[in-house]
Design a protein around this motif. Sequence first.
Motif, PDB file in Angstrom:
ATOM      1  N   GLY A 107       0.829  -1.216   0.000  1.00 26.83           N
ATOM      2  CA  GLY A 107       0.000   0.000   0.000  1.00 26.83           C
ATOM      3  C   GLY A 107       0.858   1.258   0.000  1.00 26.83           C
ATOM      4  O   GLY A 107       0.417   2.298   0.484  1.00 26.83           O
ATOM      5  N   ASP A 108       2.113   1.146  -0.474  1.00 23.23           N
ATOM      6  CA  ASP A 108       3.016   2.296  -0.609  1.00 23.23           C
ATOM      7  C   ASP A 108       3.447   2.884   0.749  1.00 23.23           C
ATOM      8  O   ASP A 108       3.838   4.044   0.835  1.00 23.23           O
ATOM      9  N   ILE A 109       3.350   2.093   1.838  1.00 21.76           N
ATOM     10  CA  ILE A 109       3.750   2.642   3.144  1.00 21.76           C
ATOM     11  C   ILE A 109       5.275   2.733   3.224  1.00 21.76           C
ATOM     12  O   ILE A 109       5.981   1.897   2.668  1.00 21.76           O
ATOM     13  N   PRO A 110       5.790   3.786   3.897  1.00 20.59           N
ATOM     14  CA  PRO A 110       7.247   3.917   4.030  1.00 20.59           C
ATOM     15  C   PRO A 110       7.800   2.951   5.079  1.00 20.59           C
ATOM     16  O   PRO A 110       7.291   2.900   6.196  1.00 20.59           O
ATOM     17  N   LEU A 111       8.825   2.185   4.688  1.00 20.52           N
ATOM     18  CA  LEU A 111       9.427   1.214   5.616  1.00 20.52           C
ATOM     19  C   LEU A 111      10.834   1.662   5.995  1.00 20.52           C
ATOM     20  O   LEU A 111      11.633   2.046   5.136  1.00 20.52           O
ATOM     21  N   LEU A 112      11.130   1.623   7.292  1.00 21.05           N
ATOM     22  CA  LEU A 112      12.456   1.985   7.804  1.00 21.05           C
ATOM     23  C   LEU A 112      13.337   0.741   7.852  1.00 21.05           C
ATOM     24  O   LEU A 112      12.825  -0.381   7.856  1.00 21.05           O
ATOM     25  N   SER A 113      14.683   0.971   7.918  1.00 21.10           N
ATOM     26  CA  SER A 113      15.559  -0.217   7.964  1.00 21.10           C
ATOM     27  C   SER A 113      16.265  -0.361   9.317  1.00 21.10           C
ATOM     28  O   SER A 113      16.105   0.488  10.190  1.00 21.10           O
ATOM     29  N   ASP A 114      17.050  -1.434   9.456  1.00 18.91           N
ATOM     30  CA  ASP A 114      17.849  -1.746  10.663  1.00 18.91           C
ATOM     31  C   ASP A 114      17.007  -1.982  11.906  1.00 18.91           C
ATOM     32  O   ASP A 114      17.405  -1.593  13.018  1.00 18.91           O
ATOM     33  N   CYS A 115      15.819  -2.568  11.731  1.00 20.72           N
ATOM     34  CA  CYS A 115      14.941  -2.848  12.881  1.00 20.72           C
ATOM     35  C   CYS A 115      15.086  -4.330  13.264  1.00 20.72           C
ATOM     36  O   CYS A 115      15.640  -5.126  12.516  1.00 20.72           O
ATOM     37  N   CYS A 116      14.529  -4.682  14.428  1.00 21.59           N
ATOM     38  CA  CYS A 116      14.496  -6.099  14.827  1.00 21.59           C
ATOM     39  C   CYS A 116      13.480  -6.857  13.976  1.00 21.59           C
ATOM     40  O   CYS A 116      13.680  -8.022  13.636  1.00 21.59           O
ATOM     41  N   ALA A 117      12.353  -6.188  13.695  1.00 21.69           N
ATOM     42  CA  ALA A 117      11.327  -6.832  12.858  1.00 21.69           C
ATOM     43  C   ALA A 117      10.449  -5.739  12.260  1.00 21.69           C
ATOM     44  O   ALA A 117      10.368  -4.627  12.803  1.00 21.69           O
ATOM     45  N   ARG A 118       9.856  -6.061  11.108  1.00 19.57           N
ATOM     46  CA  ARG A 118       8.906  -5.128  10.465  1.00 19.57           C
ATOM     47  C   ARG A 118       7.662  -5.923  10.076  1.00 19.57           C
ATOM     48  O   ARG A 118       7.773  -7.021   9.521  1.00 19.57           O
ATOM     49  N   LEU A 119       6.490  -5.363  10.390  1.00 21.13           N
ATOM     50  CA  LEU A 119       5.229  -6.023  10.059  1.00 21.13           C
ATOM     51  C   LEU A 119       4.436  -5.069   9.176  1.00 21.13           C
ATOM     52  O   LEU A 119       4.202  -3.918   9.557  1.00 21.13           O
ATOM     53  N   GLN A 120       4.039  -5.526   8.007  1.00 16.13           N
ATOM     54  CA  GLN A 120       3.226  -4.701   7.114  1.00 16.13           C
ATOM     55  C   GLN A 120       1.771  -5.123   7.310  1.00 16.13           C
ATOM     56  O   GLN A 120       1.442  -6.301   7.139  1.00 16.13           O
ATOM     57  N   CYS A 121       0.930  -4.173   7.691  1.00 16.03           N
ATOM     58  CA  CYS A 121      -0.419  -4.517   8.164  1.00 16.03           C
ATOM     59  C   CYS A 121      -1.499  -3.747   7.441  1.00 16.03           C
ATOM     60  O   CYS A 121      -1.247  -2.686   6.844  1.00 16.03           O
ATOM     61  N   LYS A 122      -2.734  -4.287   7.574  1.00 15.11           N
ATOM     62  CA  LYS A 122      -3.929  -3.639   7.020  1.00 15.11           C
ATOM     63  C   LYS A 122      -4.958  -3.591   8.143  1.00 15.11           C
ATOM     64  O   LYS A 122      -5.197  -4.610   8.809  1.00 15.11           O
TER      65      LYS A 122
END
Length: 326
Positions: A107-122
């Motif tokens: 959905g074109d959301i901005p994602l940051l880097s160098d994290c422990c985990a990333r969850l893309q949600c709706k």
Amino acid sequence: MATPNNIDPSEFRRALGSFTTGVTIITTRSAEGEPVGVTANSFNSVSLTPPLVLWSLAKNSRSLRAFESNSHWGVHILSAHQEGLSNRFAKSGEDKFLGVDVEDGAGDIPLLSDCCARLQCKTIFRYEGGDHIIFVGEVLEFDRSELPPLAFHAGQYALAASKGKPVSFTSMQHDEPELTFGEDFIGYLLARAHFQFYAQVMQHAAAYGLTDSEYFLLTILAMRDTQTIEEVSALFSYTGYHITRAMATDLQQRGLLAAHERDSNVEYGLTDAGREVTLRVLSAAKALEIDIESKLGANESFALKHLLKTLIAKTDPGFAHPWNRA
Ligand SMILES: Cc1cc2nc3c(=O)[nH]c(=O)nc-3n(C[C@H](O)[C@H](O)[C@H](O)COP(=O)(O)O)c2cc1C
């Protein structure tokens, strides 16, 4: 016990702060296409199947409109190195994304880097929660790393380390604890850990015929090229060892040091043979560190180093650090 009518908000906040959490940054994109993000520790897991998570956003947050208009958002579980980023996204009205690299997510959301985990949600549910709105999201995609996490406890950033099984070294019972130095005495623990580590390093040094102070002298010269004896002594004053000219002359005769004259001072540097021997002992010490880190675990090693640095800084009478330039 306090009832809803007599709850003091600041005491309530303090009580909630004793629940230790991680720290997240939740991002989305506004209807105008601008990246939006807030620091949040209200994040929690809800369900594994289906994969659901929740978090809550204050109704007075500037970002609320964007999260209400965009069904997609990204949860970034922050690593211990991302305290600065957390502070930046906790300040309303700042250009939070200035100079921050982002990738495009679902959905074109901005994602940051160098994290422990990333969850893309709706978003699948949204609830009123007093002065907050609760967002429940379905996780569409996720990724994770092995970085140590950033924790939050009692209003401050904290580190997470696994506690492991309780460790006790002694079966001796102390009837008069105020008169004894028990196994929790910090002096014993620091000294014991130091000697257990250094006994092994010094075995390697001794295999090359080096005493403790000779090894210290050589390691300083491996880091700093050339130094006078007075400079080396100052850098190792924290050890209590004395580095003497006689020691340097002896190492010179053994082919490990070379002397040069500069501005009527004698400076010493490693010969090729001296560098070879020093690097061999240093690499054995580094291998011991890797072994310790694998026994402790990555998060625990990170927390231990952080605590030792804090202890050194808080009790430092002003000794130099060997790798700081004067
Ligand atoms: C560790 C930490 C956790 C936070 N958790 C939340 C939270 O869960 N929900 C919330 O609304 N604000 C939370 N905040 C505060 C917001 O990050 C802060 O109000 C932010 O400025 C909101 O930005 P905005 O007004 O630009 O939307 C937290 C702040 C910190 C430092």
